[in-house]
Design a protein around this motif. Structure first.
Motif, PDB file in Angstrom:
ATOM      1  N   ASP A   8       0.828  -1.207   0.000  1.00  0.00           N
ATOM      2  CA  ASP A   8       0.000   0.000   0.000  1.00  0.00           C
ATOM      3  C   ASP A   8       0.864   1.259   0.000  1.00  0.00           C
ATOM      4  OD1 ASP A   8      -2.266  -1.539   0.016  1.00  0.00           O
ATOM      5  OD2 ASP A   8      -2.604  -1.372   2.178  1.00  0.00           O
ATOM      6  N   SER A  11       2.043   2.002  -3.475  1.00  0.00           N
ATOM      7  CA  SER A  11       0.909   2.526  -4.252  1.00  0.00           C
ATOM      8  C   SER A  11       0.636   3.979  -3.897  1.00  0.00           C
ATOM      9  CB  SER A  11      -0.337   1.675  -3.990  1.00  0.00           C
ATOM     10  OG  SER A  11      -0.125   0.330  -4.341  1.00  0.00           O
ATOM     11  N   ASP A  12       0.704   4.318  -2.605  1.00  0.00           N
ATOM     12  CA  ASP A  12       0.470   5.693  -2.163  1.00  0.00           C
ATOM     13  C   ASP A  12       1.512   6.649  -2.740  1.00  0.00           C
ATOM     14  OD1 ASP A  12      -1.734   4.977  -0.706  1.00  0.00           O
ATOM     15  OD2 ASP A  12      -0.678   4.826   1.212  1.00  0.00           O
ATOM     16  N   VAL A  15       0.511   7.367  -6.253  1.00  0.00           N
ATOM     17  CA  VAL A  15      -0.666   8.233  -6.283  1.00  0.00           C
ATOM     18  C   VAL A  15      -0.276   9.683  -6.021  1.00  0.00           C
ATOM     19  CG1 VAL A  15      -2.794   8.816  -5.054  1.00  0.00           C
ATOM     20  CG2 VAL A  15      -2.333   6.447  -5.678  1.00  0.00           C
ATOM     21  N   LYS A  66      -4.291  -3.734  -6.433  1.00  0.00           N
ATOM     22  CA  LYS A  66      -4.908  -2.500  -5.930  1.00  0.00           C
ATOM     23  C   LYS A  66      -5.268  -1.608  -7.117  1.00  0.00           C
ATOM     24  CE  LYS A  66      -4.237   0.541  -1.945  1.00  0.00           C
ATOM     25  NZ  LYS A  66      -5.131  -0.249  -1.082  1.00  0.00           N
ATOM     26  N   ARG A  68      -6.418   2.428  -7.729  1.00  0.00           N
ATOM     27  CA  ARG A  68      -6.532   3.730  -7.076  1.00  0.00           C
ATOM     28  C   ARG A  68      -7.036   4.772  -8.065  1.00  0.00           C
ATOM     29  NH1 ARG A  68      -3.457   4.427  -2.438  1.00  0.00           N
ATOM     30  NH2 ARG A  68      -4.582   6.413  -2.334  1.00  0.00           N
ATOM     31  N   ASN A  69      -8.054   5.491  -7.662  1.00  0.00           N
ATOM     32  CA  ASN A  69      -8.562   6.603  -8.467  1.00  0.00           C
ATOM     33  C   ASN A  69      -7.785   7.863  -8.113  1.00  0.00           C
ATOM     34  OD1 ASN A  69     -10.313   8.207 -10.113  1.00  0.00           O
ATOM     35  ND2 ASN A  69     -11.416   8.811  -8.263  1.00  0.00           N
TER      36      ASN A  69
END
Length: 259
Positions: A8, A11-12, A15, A66, A68-69
């Protein structure tokens, strides 16, 4: 940290880079480097202008995926640079996952310049554009005032209303055109056309259009179309706001102003 928390975290990071204006290839490369360093295997990353899709395995064949928008928003290059620096430190083995997460949270909390400084910068920059558009020094001074008022009006709208991008840009462009027309009518300013065009510069979607071209050059046609559509819609909505206001003002004043 658990394997899922590390997954995560990577991924963050992607983003935040994409949200603040980082280009797609840079976001992919950053996520790949950090994921490899933190033990993510078979790491597949697919990024478009407003979304991230990732999957990979960690530990004993534990599979994660995952979606993510990432809504298209503004640009904050200082955050992009900070994330780049974080990825370099991770790649060099100088940052643990816990430290990387803590630093990422700090980056998210970074505040932009105070509203007064931002508004003043917008005004001075627009005044410079007015001079390039063959406006007089008096026109430039009026543009600084108009854009300063625009900045405060934007802050007021953001606090009081939740509007779509199209409606917001129409209202803001109408406000700019109306203030310029009023100033011209009372004798403040010489060249209305230069004043209006320069005062509209903070609303012009220059960065989204540039990003769209960059995506096309990287053969990322889907992201290019998304960004180009966003820039086109913003451009059309601002143009409609100016056109409606100028036409209405001319009707009310019997042709009292001319661009």
């Amino acid at each position: 940290m658990t394997n899922k928390e590390i997954f995560d975290l990577v991924s963050d990071i992607g983003v935040e880079m994409l949200r603040n204006g980082g280009e797609i290839p840079r976001a992919v490369m950053t996520m790949e480097q950090i994921g490899k360093k933190y033990g993510i295997k078979d790491y597949d990353i697919y990024i478009i202008a407003n979304g991230i899709f990732v999957s990979g395995t960690m530990g004993e064949e534990c599979y994660y995926s995952k979606i993510r928008n990432v809504p298209i928003s503004g640009t904050c290059l200082c955050k992009v640079e900070a994330i780049n620096d974080l990825s370099r430190k991770v790649a060099e083995g100088k940052t643990t996952p816990e430290e990387a997460k803590e630093r990422l949270e700090n980056i998210k909390k970074w505040q932009e310049y105070p509203p007064f400084i931002t508004t003043l910068g917008m005004g001075i920059g627009s005044g410079g554009f007015c001079y390039l558009f063959k406006g007089t020094l008096f026109d430039c001074a009026v543009v600084v005032l108009v854009v300063t008022l625009l900045g405060f009006f934007m802050m007021y709208m953001d606090k009081k209303f939740t509007l779509t991008k199209i409606i917001k840009n129409i209202i803001l462009s109408m406000f700019v055109a109306f203030v310029c027309c009023v100033f011209k009518l009372i004798g403040l300013g010489d060249n209305l056309g230069s004043m209006v065009i320069a005062s509209m510069m903070p609303l012009v979607p220059g960065i989204p259009f540039t990003n769209a071209v960059r995506d096309f050059l990287h053969d990322d046609y889907l992201s290019g179309v998304i960004r180009l559509a966003d820039a086109t819609i913003v451009g059309i909505s601002t143009g409609c706001g100016v056109g409606i206001t100028v036409i209405a003002f001319n009707m009310l004043t019997n042709g009292g102003i001319m661009l």
